[in-house]
Write a protein that holds these residues in place. Sequence first.
Motif: not given
Length: 235
Positions: A181, A183, A209
């Motif tokens: 993921t 952000e 990350r």
Amino acid sequence: MHGDLPGSPTTWQAIRDVMMRRIRTRAYTPGSLIPNEAELAAEFGCARATVNRALQDLAASGFLDRRRKAGTRVMEAPRRKATLDIPLIRNEVEARGQDYEYRPLLREIAPPPGPVAARLHLSGGETMLHVQSLHLADGAPHMFEDRWIVVDTVPAITGADLTRLSPNEWLVRESPYTHGTMEFQAVAAGAAAGPLACAPTAPVLSILRITWMHEAAITHVQEYFTPAFRLGLEL
């Protein structure tokens, strides 16, 4: 029958391209049902499996919505799937025509802070390698990196020479991942102000990350870019 068939498009890639052109030119309007596989196979003169492969690709790309017994519809608003492609900071800097430099600032074995452990679904008692480093462009700060690496998942990291090769490069080359993921957030520089040579209150881009190897967490890295940094993404 459409008049847009270039010769005999019997490969799934050629059929996909024809279907994509029909979607873009509104021959198939947003929200509308397209012909079923049997009808398309007859039109293109190919097997249904070939049509199915083409439609699967368009659905995976976010242009079609396929449902059992409900048929296949053109998406009202195409959804493009984002993929996690971890960049090499060195390559990003050099692509701008600048000289890249890496400076390790901290390396220690330490228990993870609560927020890091929570995000990685850890108990907090795991062995982790904590590294901080600075990436420079033409001698000026470019990005400050604060990274936690799960040693149980990547045991070879403990023997890696991170004085010349950054953790970013080592992990991209040596540690495959299955998913992750990212952000993005605008934050005050805070503790990153010193390495970035800016005021603690200066707004900077922060990228968080997290990567995984199936159920095992690999790394949690927070990157802070200089206030002048601009992020470009290819859609």
